[in-house]
Design an enzyme around this catalytic site. Structure first.
Site, short mmCIF file in Angstrom:
data_model
loop_
_atom_site.label_atom_id
_atom_site.label_comp_id
_atom_site.label_asym_id
_atom_site.label_seq_id
_atom_site.Cartn_x
_atom_site.Cartn_y
_atom_site.Cartn_z
N ARG B 47 2.50 -49.07 -7.17
CA ARG B 47 3.94 -49.20 -7.01
C ARG B 47 4.45 -50.14 -8.08
O ARG B 47 3.67 -50.78 -8.80
CB ARG B 47 4.38 -49.61 -5.61
CG ARG B 47 3.44 -50.41 -4.78
CD ARG B 47 3.16 -51.79 -5.30
NE ARG B 47 4.40 -52.50 -5.58
CZ ARG B 47 4.54 -53.46 -6.44
NH1 ARG B 47 3.50 -53.88 -7.16
NH2 ARG B 47 5.70 -54.05 -6.64
N GLY B 48 5.77 -50.25 -8.19
CA GLY B 48 6.38 -50.98 -9.29
C GLY B 48 6.76 -49.97 -10.35
O GLY B 48 5.94 -49.14 -10.75
N ALA B 49 8.01 -50.03 -10.80
CA ALA B 49 8.54 -48.97 -11.67
C ALA B 49 7.66 -48.69 -12.89
O ALA B 49 7.28 -47.54 -13.12
CB ALA B 49 9.98 -49.31 -12.07
N ARG B 91 8.49 -40.00 -5.97
CA ARG B 91 9.44 -41.03 -5.52
C ARG B 91 10.73 -40.85 -6.33
O ARG B 91 10.68 -40.56 -7.52
CB ARG B 91 8.87 -42.45 -5.70
CG ARG B 91 7.68 -42.72 -4.75
CD ARG B 91 7.34 -44.19 -4.68
NE ARG B 91 8.30 -44.94 -3.88
CZ ARG B 91 8.34 -46.28 -3.83
NH1 ARG B 91 7.48 -46.98 -4.53
NH2 ARG B 91 9.25 -46.89 -3.08
N GLN B 199 5.22 -56.87 -0.11
CA GLN B 199 4.67 -56.98 -1.45
C GLN B 199 4.74 -58.41 -1.98
O GLN B 199 3.94 -58.80 -2.83
CB GLN B 199 5.42 -56.05 -2.42
CG GLN B 199 5.24 -54.57 -2.14
CD GLN B 199 6.35 -54.01 -1.26
OE1 GLN B 199 6.95 -54.75 -0.47
NE2 GLN B 199 6.61 -52.73 -1.36
N ASP B 240 14.27 -51.21 -10.66
CA ASP B 240 13.69 -49.86 -10.66
C ASP B 240 14.53 -48.86 -11.44
O ASP B 240 14.01 -47.85 -11.92
CB ASP B 240 13.50 -49.37 -9.23
CG ASP B 240 12.38 -50.13 -8.54
OD1 ASP B 240 12.64 -51.26 -8.07
OD2 ASP B 240 11.24 -49.63 -8.52
N ASN B 250 16.97 -52.14 -7.14
CA ASN B 250 15.68 -52.82 -6.99
C ASN B 250 15.36 -52.84 -5.50
O ASN B 250 16.16 -52.41 -4.66
CB ASN B 250 15.75 -54.24 -7.59
CG ASN B 250 14.38 -54.88 -7.71
OD1 ASN B 250 13.43 -54.25 -8.18
ND2 ASN B 250 14.23 -56.12 -7.26
N LYS B 251 14.20 -53.35 -5.17
CA LYS B 251 13.72 -53.43 -3.78
C LYS B 251 14.82 -53.89 -2.83
O LYS B 251 15.57 -54.83 -3.14
CB LYS B 251 12.54 -54.41 -3.75
CG LYS B 251 11.92 -54.65 -2.39
CD LYS B 251 11.42 -53.41 -1.72
CE LYS B 251 10.50 -52.60 -2.58
NZ LYS B 251 10.32 -51.20 -2.11
#
Lengths: 350, 350
Positions: B47-49, B91, B199, B240, B250-251
C-alpha cells in the site's frame, strides 16, 4: 437495561452492567465491597461521568456496610472516610465522582449524634437512591430541553457514549437524541467509534440501535469528511467536567470535533447535568486530565499494534474551550452563550 | 527492508513485504501472477501510492510473462491489455497506479514492430526497474527539499504511512523526516495510529523506530489535544492524488488534520512525487474516493466491536482543499503557494 442498580436493603449489593463485554455480551457484575467498585470504575466496567458518580455513591454504601461492624460511631465514620478516599482516587477527571462522594460524606456527618452506624448506613443508602432517581429525572429534563434544538431530518455526530450506559438511564447527549426521536423527529446519528476503548462503536451504537434510532458507526478519523460532505448538522457530546467559564473536559477527541464543527459552521452542543460543573475552577487549564495505560493503544484484543518499545501517549480526555461550544444543555435549560454569567445564572442556583 | 523487489530475470517474480503482518512479523510474499499482485494491492499487503504503482508495474511484467507464451505479438498485446485492466481495477484513488500502468502500456505499444513478445517482456521489465530506481531518487530528492522546512527540536505529526513501506525506499513524508534527522536535526514525531488499518502504529512507528527517530504513537482522536498543547510544530503527510488546483486526496483523517493545523496556525505540508499529481482534473471533487468494507471497522482482530446489523461507513480517503495546504514538497522542489500556477510550473514540466 439498567446500567446500575442496588439489590436488596442496606445489606444488599451493587449490580453493574459490565460495559467492557458489550456489544457481544450484556452481563451483570455484582460488587459487594469498595475494592470491587473501584476496580469496576478503573477498568471502565462502569463509565460515564454520572454513572461513575452513582457507582461511587453506592460504593460508599458498601463501605458503610463493612464499617458498621465497627460498632463505635467515630470508628465507623473514620472507616467510611477511608472508603471515600479510595473511591475518590479511582479516576481523576469526571467531577461527578467528587460531587457524589461529597454528598455522601455530608449525609454521614450531618446525621444527629444519637444515630448508630447502622442507622447512618441506612441514611446513606437512602441518599444514594435519591441521587439515582435525581439522575433519571435530570436526563429526561436534559432530553426535553435539548430536543428543541434538533430538527426533523438532521444528521447528528456524537462521540464516545453519553447515553443510558453513562447515566442512571436515558443518557445526556443520547437522552437528547432519544427525546427528539420520541417526539417524532427523524434523525440520522453518526457515532464515532471512539478509540482507544471504542465506546461509540460498542455502546452508543448498541443502545441507539436497540431503541430504534438510525445510527451509522464511523472511524474517528472520518468525522471531518462526514461533516464536510454535509451529512452532519449538529455535533453533540456529553462532558466530564465543566469549569466556571464553560471550558469542558470530555473524552479525548471532543476538542477536535468542536474545531471541525466551527470550521464547518455547524453548532457544537454539550449535554450535561449541573453536577458536571465545577464552579471552583475558573477555566479548563485547571482540570486534571487522566493519562491511561499504553496497553489501551499498543494492543487491541491481545494483538500488538505498536512495535515493542515504541512509546504511546494516551490522554483519556481533552478540554474544549468555551468559545467553541454553541450551547450547554442541562436539566435547568439551555446555557447560551457559554460564558461565566450564563453559567452562574443557571448552575450557580443549583 | 526492501518493500518491493523483483527477483531474477524476465522469468522472475515479485517479492513484497506483507505489510498486514507488521509489526509482529516481517515476512515476504512472492507474487508469480497478476492475480496475486491484485490480491496484494486490494488487501493492502502492499500500500502507499508510489508502492502501489511499482507493484502494478511489476504486475504487468508478470502479465507479460504469461502472455509471451501466446507467441503472436497481437495476441500478446491483447492479453497484456487485459492484465493492465485487471491491475487498474485493484484500487481507485491513488493515481500513481494509473500513471504506472500507462507508462507500461506505452512501453509495450511503442516497441518496434519486429520485437517478439519475449523482447517486449524484457523491455517492460527494464521499464519497471527504471521506475523503481526513479522512485528511489524521487524520495531522496523530496527528503532533501523537505528537510529544509524543518528545524531542530520540532515536533512533527504524521498520519498513516508515507514511508519506506509506501515507496521503493526512504519514503515521501517520512523521507523528509529521515533527511532532517540525518542532517542532525532532532525531531519528535507523533504518529497517528490511523484507524481502521493502523498503518501509523504498525508501519510508521516501526520504520522510524528502526531508523533511530524518536516517535510516539497516539490515537487519531488525540491529535487536536497534542497539537493544542504545543507539542507539534508541523503536520506532514503524503498524498494519493493531487488535482491541478492542489486539492489532495490522502488517507481518511488528513482533511481533519489540515483543519486542526489551520486552527492552531501551524503549517500543514504534503510530500508527494510529481506522479501523484493528476493535472487532468481541475479539483478534488473529481477524485474518486474508495469506500472499503464494513469489516475493517466492525471487527478488530476477529472481535466484533460494532453491534450486528448496525451500518458502518468506511471511506478510505478524504480530500484536503488546497487552501489548507501550506506547501507541497515534490522531487523538483517546494510548491508554495499551492495553486494551479505554481503546480503547473513545477509539475507540468515533468
Amino acid at each position: 437495561v439498567q446500567t446500575i442498580r442496588w439489590e436488596g436493603d442496606v445489606a444488599g449489593s451493587l449490580v453493574l452492567i459490565d460495559q467492557t463485554a458489550l456489544p457481544e455480551q450484556c452481563v451483570a457484575r455484582r460488587c459487594r465491597d469498595v475494592a470491587s467498585v473501584v476496580e469496576a470504575i478503573r477498568s471502565l466496567r462502569v463509565r460515564g461521568a454520572p454513572a461513575i458518580g452513582l457507582a461511587a455513591a453506592y460504593g460508599v454504601c458498601l463501605g458503610a456496610q463493612a464499617a458498621s461492624a465497627a460498632g463505635d460511631r467515630a470508628a465507623f465514620l473514620a472507616q467510611l472516610e477511608r472508603a471515600i478516599a479510595i473511591l475518590a482516587a479511582s479516576r481523576p477527571t469526571a467531577v461527578n465522582l467528587f460531587w457524589a462522594l461529597d454528598r455522601m460524606r455530608r449525609t454521614a456527618t450531618s446525621q444527629p449524634p444519637d444515630r448508630s452506624p447502622q442507622q447512618i448506613a441506612s441514611a446513606l443508602l437512602d441518599q444514594a437512591r435519591a441521587m439515582h432517581q435525581q439522575d433519571r429525572d435530570t436526563c429526561h429534563a436534559i432530553g426535553r430541553h435539548g430536543a428543541a434544538l434538533l430538527r426533523d431530518g438532521q444528521g447528528v455526530l456524537t462521540h464516545c457514549n453519553a447515553g443510558a450506559l453513562a447515566t442512571a438511564e436515558y443518557g445526556t447527549a443520547l437522552g437528547v437524541l432519544r427525546a427528539a426521536h420520541q417526539s417524532g423527529k427523524h434523525l440520522h446519528v453518526y457515532a464515532d467509534e471512539t478509540r482507544p476503548l471504542l465506546q461509540g462503536a460498542r455502546l452508543t451504537a448498541w443502545e441507539l440501535d436497540r431503541d430504534g434510532l438510525e445510527v451509522t458507526v464511523i472511524c474517528d478519523v472520518a468525522a471531518a469528511h462526514v461533516i464536510g460532505s454535509g451529512r452532519v448538522d449538529v455535533v453533540l457530546t456529553g462532558a466530564d467536567r465543566i469549569a466556571a467559564n464553560g471550558d469542558s473536559a470530555n473524552k479525548i477527541g471532543t476538542y477536535g470535533l468542536a474545531l471541525l464543527a466551527a470550521a464547518h459552521e455547524i453548532p457544537f452542543y454539550i449535554a450535561a447535568p449541573r453536577n458536571t460543573f465545577d464552579l471552583s475552577i475558573a477555566s479548563g487549564d485547571q482540570i486534571p486530565i487522566e493519562e491511561r495505560g499504553a496497553d489501551e493503544i499498543s494492543q487491541i484484543f491481545g494483538t500488538r499494534t505498536v512495535p515493542e518499545g515504541v512509546p504511546v501517549y494516551n490522554p483519556a480526555f481533552d478540554v474544549t474551550p468555551a468559545r467553541l461550544i454553541t450551547a450547554i444543555i442541562c436539566e435547568a435549560g439551555i446555557i447560551r452563550p457559554v460564558d461565566p454569567v450564563s453559567i452562574r445564572r443557571i448552575v450557580g442556583s443549583a
